[in-house]
Design a protein around this motif. Structure first.
Motif, mmCIF file in Angstrom:
data_model
loop_
_atom_site.group_PDB
_atom_site.id
_atom_site.type_symbol
_atom_site.label_atom_id
_atom_site.label_comp_id
_atom_site.label_asym_id
_atom_site.label_seq_id
_atom_site.Cartn_x
_atom_site.Cartn_y
_atom_site.Cartn_z
ATOM 1 N N ASN A 368 0.186 6.974 10.688
ATOM 2 C CA ASN A 368 1.328 7.404 11.922
ATOM 3 C C ASN A 368 2.069 6.220 11.976
ATOM 4 N N TYR A 369 3.307 6.495 12.761
ATOM 5 C CA TYR A 369 4.196 5.539 12.910
ATOM 6 C C TYR A 369 3.647 3.853 13.227
ATOM 7 N N ARG A 370 2.782 4.089 14.232
ATOM 8 C CA ARG A 370 2.346 2.829 14.715
ATOM 9 C C ARG A 370 1.387 2.286 13.675
ATOM 10 N N GLU A 371 0.693 3.030 13.013
ATOM 11 C CA GLU A 371 -0.275 2.268 11.904
ATOM 12 C C GLU A 371 0.462 1.787 10.982
ATOM 13 N N ALA A 372 1.447 2.329 10.489
ATOM 14 C CA ALA A 372 2.556 1.888 9.505
ATOM 15 C C ALA A 372 3.000 0.712 9.661
ATOM 16 N N TRP A 373 3.576 0.443 11.089
ATOM 17 C CA TRP A 373 3.974 -0.793 11.643
ATOM 18 C C TRP A 373 3.079 -1.879 11.698
ATOM 19 N N GLU A 374 1.831 -1.552 12.055
ATOM 20 C CA GLU A 374 0.801 -2.603 12.250
ATOM 21 C C GLU A 374 0.232 -3.023 10.759
ATOM 22 N N ALA A 375 0.405 -2.379 9.860
ATOM 23 C CA ALA A 375 -0.074 -2.422 8.625
ATOM 24 C C ALA A 375 1.029 -3.492 8.067
ATOM 25 N N ASN A 376 2.466 -3.194 8.233
ATOM 26 C CA ASN A 376 3.444 -4.137 7.701
ATOM 27 C C ASN A 376 3.430 -5.272 8.460
ATOM 28 N N ARG A 377 3.264 -5.427 9.644
ATOM 29 C CA ARG A 377 3.014 -6.729 10.323
ATOM 30 C C ARG A 377 2.171 -7.602 9.954
ATOM 31 N N LEU A 378 1.222 -7.048 9.295
ATOM 32 C CA LEU A 378 0.016 -8.080 8.783
ATOM 33 C C LEU A 378 0.441 -8.285 7.542
ATOM 34 N N ILE A 379 1.327 -7.846 6.690
ATOM 35 C CA ILE A 379 1.825 -8.239 5.733
ATOM 36 C C ILE A 379 2.933 -9.344 5.933
ATOM 37 N N ALA A 380 3.649 -9.068 7.005
ATOM 38 C CA ALA A 380 4.899 -9.831 7.160
ATOM 39 C C ALA A 380 4.234 -11.205 7.793
ATOM 40 N N LYS A 381 2.986 -11.339 8.540
ATOM 41 C CA LYS A 381 2.248 -12.389 8.852
ATOM 42 C C LYS A 381 1.741 -13.316 7.982
ATOM 43 N N GLY A 382 1.467 -12.579 6.667
ATOM 44 C CA GLY A 382 0.715 -13.249 5.649
ATOM 45 C C GLY A 382 -0.965 -13.143 5.875
ATOM 46 N N LYS A 383 -1.064 -12.164 6.435
ATOM 47 C CA LYS A 383 -2.517 -11.994 6.874
ATOM 48 C C LYS A 383 -3.067 -11.055 5.652
ATOM 49 N N ILE A 384 -2.284 -10.163 5.132
ATOM 50 C CA ILE A 384 -2.716 -9.148 4.117
ATOM 51 C C ILE A 384 -1.609 -9.467 3.101
ATOM 52 N N HIS A 385 -1.802 -9.448 1.685
ATOM 53 C CA HIS A 385 -1.016 -9.745 0.839
ATOM 54 C C HIS A 385 -0.707 -8.598 -0.185
ATOM 55 N N PRO A 386 0.240 -8.510 -0.844
ATOM 56 C CA PRO A 386 0.811 -7.615 -1.994
ATOM 57 C C PRO A 386 -0.351 -7.789 -3.271
ATOM 58 N N THR A 387 -0.581 -6.803 -3.682
ATOM 59 C CA THR A 387 -1.395 -6.938 -4.929
ATOM 60 C C THR A 387 -0.484 -6.456 -6.118
ATOM 61 N N LEU A 388 0.592 -6.977 -6.358
ATOM 62 C CA LEU A 388 1.604 -6.480 -7.467
ATOM 63 C C LEU A 388 1.150 -7.285 -8.928
ATOM 64 N N SER A 389 0.877 -6.435 -9.837
ATOM 65 C CA SER A 389 0.357 -7.131 -10.998
ATOM 66 C C SER A 389 1.384 -7.109 -12.033
ATOM 67 N N ARG A 390 2.332 -6.159 -11.991
ATOM 68 C CA ARG A 390 3.447 -6.086 -13.083
ATOM 69 C C ARG A 390 4.509 -5.477 -12.579
ATOM 70 N N THR A 391 5.863 -5.817 -12.856
ATOM 71 C CA THR A 391 6.853 -5.009 -12.792
ATOM 72 C C THR A 391 7.631 -4.454 -14.072
ATOM 73 N N TYR A 392 7.930 -3.429 -13.789
ATOM 74 C CA TYR A 392 8.847 -2.606 -14.708
ATOM 75 C C TYR A 392 10.444 -2.376 -14.296
ATOM 76 N N THR A 393 11.123 -2.210 -15.151
ATOM 77 C CA THR A 393 12.537 -1.710 -14.846
ATOM 78 C C THR A 393 12.493 -0.255 -14.442
ATOM 79 N N LEU A 394 13.760 0.018 -13.926
ATOM 80 C CA LEU A 394 13.962 1.576 -13.602
ATOM 81 C C LEU A 394 13.493 2.396 -14.814
ATOM 82 N N GLU A 395 14.318 2.060 -15.950
ATOM 83 C CA GLU A 395 14.171 2.852 -17.438
ATOM 84 C C GLU A 395 12.653 3.011 -17.679
ATOM 85 N N GLU A 396 11.771 1.995 -17.311
ATOM 86 C CA GLU A 396 10.653 1.895 -17.781
ATOM 87 C C GLU A 396 9.460 2.563 -16.927
#
Length: 445
Positions: A368-396
């Motif tokens: 829900n709205y509140r849960e999404a905000w809380e989850a994003n807040r933890l990312i913004a505070k550096g408590k939870i981190h992105p798990t990005l492994s690879r990036t593609y272009t739009l064409e890919e």
């Protein structure tokens, strides 16, 4: 689009500068086409190739309605719903768009012969519609994917219960895998300042989903000391569940499918890890019959790792392949919390192990709205981190969706839209420096 990108890259662009920018009549977007919805008929799901169904088309800019925003998308990411859309399973998403289009004259815009997909974005607000006060042109944002109407009282306590709840970019049009996206303004959240565009775009859907499923009282309500079995613990969804378990004082038991994925979990801080392929678990004898002996062997292995304890919570998302085992290994009074079903929707389990042991199955869907905000807040505070492994272009994007479909990825895979290269968009280098190793943990995996 060049003027828009120049304004985003300029360090001193103001809200009035963005408001004065002319909007293009069209933009590039990743689409599926209605006249191709039957292209994979007769094929097994594994044989369906997103590279054949996903196109980068130039599409008209949608009309901006009240309470909405147009966002210049710097980066997006691929989720499993992108894969489902691309292979037209379990149904073609055009059925969603047709149904949504009947709701009102405004929603009619979504019912088109093409579907712009994507349920994540990081970018910059270009325009806001009537009644939008919280956001202005030039704001750096990410978007969660909850789209609701809130005209029914059912959703006012938990917006996920709104009868018209939809997932943006999957059950609506004009998604985030594009140069411009149309969102409801209440989907917008502040972009974490220490992350690049592609990093900021990666967590949205999966991070919020894992938060509700595991942490929220609407899900499992995890507490300190809980043993939490996490299927696919290094994947797009499981990698956030693993982080939430560790950050919340729980004990994750991470189930993975390769030594490389096991190592990722160790680097996140997990100690109890099961490589299901190396240990040879086969929960189904054939397409019709499960093997309870394998459930028991799996439960015994879990107890070896927990000092003799069963799991309090199972973080379920594979579905049919694993669900019988999940119900069996959960402790008496424990919880199996489930979202998605990437291996099949028709779950089978032995109900004796549920009812006689007072276990609970909890369905969970996005946040829900509140849960999404809380989850994003933890990312913004550096408590939870992105798990990005690879990036593609739009064409890919077709290749990115193919890799996710075939489980050839780790964590999340990102897609650059307007961003000309990786590494851009950081405005808080000091916070980033504190968490650089955690942010890059999945890179190149």
């Amino acid at each position: 689009m060049k003027e828009i990108l120049d304004a985003i890259l300029a360090p001193d662009s103001s809200a009035s500068d963005f408001a004065a920018l002319p909007l293009p009549e069209s933009y590039r977007a990743v689409t599926v086409r209605k006249d191709e919805a039957g292209m994979f008929e007769g094929l097994d799901a594994r044989e369906k190739d997103p590279r054949k169904s996903l196109h980068v088309d130039r599409v008209p800019l949608p009309e901006l309605g009240p309470g909405e925003a147009l966002v210049a998308v710097m980066a997006s990411s691929v989720n499993y719903n992108s894969v489902w859309t691309s292979i037209f399973e379990p149904v073609s998403t055009f059925a969603f768009l047709e149904r949504y289009g009947k709701l009102s004259p405004l929603t009619k815009r979504h019912d088109l012969p093409y579907h712009v997909i994507g349920s994540d974005l990081a970018g910059v607000v270009l325009r806001t519609g009537a009644g939008v006060n919280a956001w202005k042109p030039g704001d750096r944002v990410v978007a969660h994917c909850l789209s609701v109407e809130l005209e029914s009282a059912d959703g006012h306590n938990d917006t996920m219960l709104d009868p018209e709840q939809r997932i943006w970019g999957f059950e609506t049009n004009f998604g985030g895998l594009a140069e411009i996206a149309l969102v409801k303004s209440n989907q917008l959240m502040p972009k974490p300042a220490h992350l690049t565009w592609e990093e900021a775009a990666a967590p949205g859907l999966v991070n919020s989903t894992a938060y509700r499923q595991l942490v929220s009282r609407n899900g499992a309500g995890m507490k300190q000391g809980d043993n939490v079995l996490i299927w696919g613990a290094s994947g797009g969804l499981g990698s956030y569940a693993t982080q939430f378990a560790l950050a919340g004082g729980a004990n994750p038991i991470c189930v993975v499918s390769s030594p490389q994925k096991a190592e990722i979990c160790r680097r996140m801080g997990a100690e109890a890890i099961i490589d299901r392929n190396a240990e040879g678990y086969r929960f189904w004898k054939d397409d019709q019959h499960q093997d309870p002996r394998e459930w028991k062997r799996f439960g015994a292995r879990i107890r070896e790792l927990t000092g003799g304890e069963d799991v309090d919570i199972v973080f379920e998302h594979p579905g049919r392949e694993t669900f019988g085992a999940s119900v069996y290994v959960t402790r008496k009074g424990g919880t199996i919390v489930t979202c998605a079903s990437t291996s099949g929707y028709n779950h089978e389990y032995d109900n004796r192990y549920l009812w006689m042991s007072l276990k609970k199955i909890v369905g969970s869907h996005f946040a829900n709205y509140r849960e999404a905000w809380e989850a994003n807040r933890l990312i913004a505070k550096g408590k939870i981190h992105p798990t990005l492994s690879r990036t593609y272009t739009l064409e890919e994007t077709g290749q990115a969706a193919y890799d996710v479909h075939r489980n050839l990825h780790q964590g999340k895979v990102g897609v650059l839209a307007l961003a000309p290269e990786e590494g851009m968009g950081v405005t808080d280098p000091e916070l980033r420096a504190k968490h650089e190793s955690a942010i890059n943990l999945f890179r190149g995996a």
